[in-house]
Write a protein that holds these residues in place. Structure first.
Motif, PDB file in Angstrom:
ATOM      1  N   PHE A  46       0.852  -1.179   0.000  1.00  0.00           N
ATOM      2  CA  PHE A  46       0.000   0.000   0.000  1.00  0.00           C
ATOM      3  C   PHE A  46       0.885   1.225   0.000  1.00  0.00           C
ATOM      4  O   PHE A  46       1.756   1.372   0.870  1.00  0.00           O
ATOM      5  N   THR A  47       0.687   2.121  -0.969  1.00  0.00           N
ATOM      6  CA  THR A  47       1.493   3.327  -1.069  1.00  0.00           C
ATOM      7  C   THR A  47       0.588   4.526  -1.330  1.00  0.00           C
ATOM      8  O   THR A  47      -0.261   4.467  -2.222  1.00  0.00           O
ATOM      9  N   THR A  48       0.766   5.597  -0.568  1.00  0.00           N
ATOM     10  CA  THR A  48       0.021   6.818  -0.843  1.00  0.00           C
ATOM     11  C   THR A  48       0.727   7.580  -1.959  1.00  0.00           C
ATOM     12  O   THR A  48       1.953   7.534  -2.087  1.00  0.00           O
ATOM     13  N   THR A  49      -0.068   8.264  -2.788  1.00  0.00           N
ATOM     14  CA  THR A  49       0.466   9.065  -3.886  1.00  0.00           C
ATOM     15  C   THR A  49      -0.215  10.428  -3.878  1.00  0.00           C
ATOM     16  O   THR A  49      -1.171  10.644  -3.126  1.00  0.00           O
ATOM     17  N   THR A  50       0.218  11.335  -4.735  1.00  0.00           N
ATOM     18  CA  THR A  50      -0.413  12.654  -4.803  1.00  0.00           C
ATOM     19  C   THR A  50      -1.854  12.562  -5.295  1.00  0.00           C
ATOM     20  O   THR A  50      -2.667  13.423  -4.981  1.00  0.00           O
ATOM     21  N   SER A  51      -2.192  11.500  -6.030  1.00  0.00           N
ATOM     22  CA  SER A  51      -3.554  11.374  -6.550  1.00  0.00           C
ATOM     23  C   SER A  51      -4.412  10.376  -5.777  1.00  0.00           C
ATOM     24  O   SER A  51      -5.581  10.190  -6.089  1.00  0.00           O
ATOM     25  N   GLY A  52      -3.857   9.712  -4.774  1.00  0.00           N
ATOM     26  CA  GLY A  52      -4.632   8.730  -4.002  1.00  0.00           C
ATOM     27  C   GLY A  52      -3.732   7.670  -3.414  1.00  0.00           C
ATOM     28  O   GLY A  52      -2.778   7.972  -2.717  1.00  0.00           O
ATOM     29  N   VAL A  53      -4.044   6.406  -3.735  1.00  0.00           N
ATOM     30  CA  VAL A  53      -3.249   5.290  -3.218  1.00  0.00           C
ATOM     31  C   VAL A  53      -3.023   4.256  -4.310  1.00  0.00           C
ATOM     32  O   VAL A  53      -3.769   4.189  -5.290  1.00  0.00           O
ATOM     33  N   GLU A  54      -1.989   3.459  -4.137  1.00  0.00           N
ATOM     34  CA  GLU A  54      -1.722   2.309  -4.987  1.00  0.00           C
ATOM     35  C   GLU A  54      -1.699   1.077  -4.101  1.00  0.00           C
ATOM     36  O   GLU A  54      -1.070   1.079  -3.045  1.00  0.00           O
ATOM     37  N   VAL A  55      -2.405   0.031  -4.518  1.00  0.00           N
ATOM     38  CA  VAL A  55      -2.474  -1.214  -3.766  1.00  0.00           C
ATOM     39  C   VAL A  55      -1.898  -2.323  -4.625  1.00  0.00           C
ATOM     40  O   VAL A  55      -2.275  -2.453  -5.796  1.00  0.00           O
ATOM     41  N   THR A  56      -0.991  -3.109  -4.065  1.00  0.00           N
ATOM     42  CA  THR A  56      -0.447  -4.276  -4.748  1.00  0.00           C
ATOM     43  C   THR A  56      -1.044  -5.514  -4.090  1.00  0.00           C
ATOM     44  O   THR A  56      -0.975  -5.663  -2.877  1.00  0.00           O
ATOM     45  N   GLY A  57      -1.679  -6.367  -4.878  1.00  0.00           N
ATOM     46  CA  GLY A  57      -2.342  -7.539  -4.324  1.00  0.00           C
ATOM     47  C   GLY A  57      -3.841  -7.335  -4.308  1.00  0.00           C
ATOM     48  O   GLY A  57      -4.377  -6.461  -4.976  1.00  0.00           O
ATOM     49  N   SER A  58      -4.528  -8.113  -3.505  1.00  0.00           N
ATOM     50  CA  SER A  58      -5.983  -8.035  -3.457  1.00  0.00           C
ATOM     51  C   SER A  58      -6.437  -7.259  -2.229  1.00  0.00           C
ATOM     52  O   SER A  58      -5.705  -7.120  -1.263  1.00  0.00           O
ATOM     53  N   VAL A  59      -7.684  -6.754  -2.296  1.00  0.00           N
ATOM     54  CA  VAL A  59      -8.282  -6.023  -1.184  1.00  0.00           C
ATOM     55  C   VAL A  59      -9.550  -6.764  -0.775  1.00  0.00           C
ATOM     56  O   VAL A  59     -10.381  -7.087  -1.618  1.00  0.00           O
ATOM     57  N   THR A  60      -9.686  -7.028   0.515  1.00  0.00           N
ATOM     58  CA  THR A  60     -10.875  -7.686   1.049  1.00  0.00           C
ATOM     59  C   THR A  60     -11.533  -6.737   2.043  1.00  0.00           C
ATOM     60  O   THR A  60     -10.859  -6.167   2.888  1.00  0.00           O
ATOM     61  N   ALA A  61     -12.856  -6.566   1.916  1.00  0.00           N
ATOM     62  CA  ALA A  61     -13.590  -5.685   2.825  1.00  0.00           C
ATOM     63  C   ALA A  61     -14.882  -6.351   3.252  1.00  0.00           C
ATOM     64  O   ALA A  61     -15.482  -7.105   2.488  1.00  0.00           O
ATOM     65  N   ASP A  62     -15.320  -6.053   4.482  1.00  0.00           N
ATOM     66  CA  ASP A  62     -16.590  -6.583   4.986  1.00  0.00           C
ATOM     67  C   ASP A  62     -17.780  -5.866   4.375  1.00  0.00           C
ATOM     68  O   ASP A  62     -18.858  -6.428   4.244  1.00  0.00           O
ATOM     69  N   GLY A  63     -17.626  -4.631   4.021  1.00  0.00           N
ATOM     70  CA  GLY A  63     -18.728  -3.857   3.460  1.00  0.00           C
ATOM     71  C   GLY A  63     -18.219  -2.536   2.937  1.00  0.00           C
ATOM     72  O   GLY A  63     -17.060  -2.185   3.105  1.00  0.00           O
TER      73      GLY A  63
END
Length: 76
Positions: A46-63
């Motif tokens: 997970f990396t923050t950038t000037t335009s938002g974030v970059e995620v490497t891999g998958s993201v899991t969320a409950d809702g």
């Protein structure tokens, strides 16, 4: 509780055990780019950038609540 680095363009690192007797970065606050980089055993996830974030891999969320805009790019 404050962690502070007053040196120009230098990083703040939070390190811990790597599971093999050494240490690695878990959190890097990059003083030259402004990015905050989170890693899992040294691999950027997970990396923050000037335009938002970059995620490497998958993201899991409950809702999810709110607005979601998603651009999907398929490369063949």
């Amino acid at each position: 509780f404050i962690i502070r680095n007053l040196a120009d363009d230098k990083d703040v690192l939070i390190k811990s055990d790597n599971g093999s007797g050494g240490t690695i970065n878990y959190i890097q606050c990059d003083g030259s780019s402004g990015a905050v980089i989170l890693t899992h055993y040294g691999t950027e996830k997970f990396t923050t950038t000037t335009s938002g974030v970059e995620v490497t891999g998958s993201v899991t969320a409950d809702g999810y609540e709110g607005n979601l805009e998603l651009d999907v790019f398929l490369f063949g």
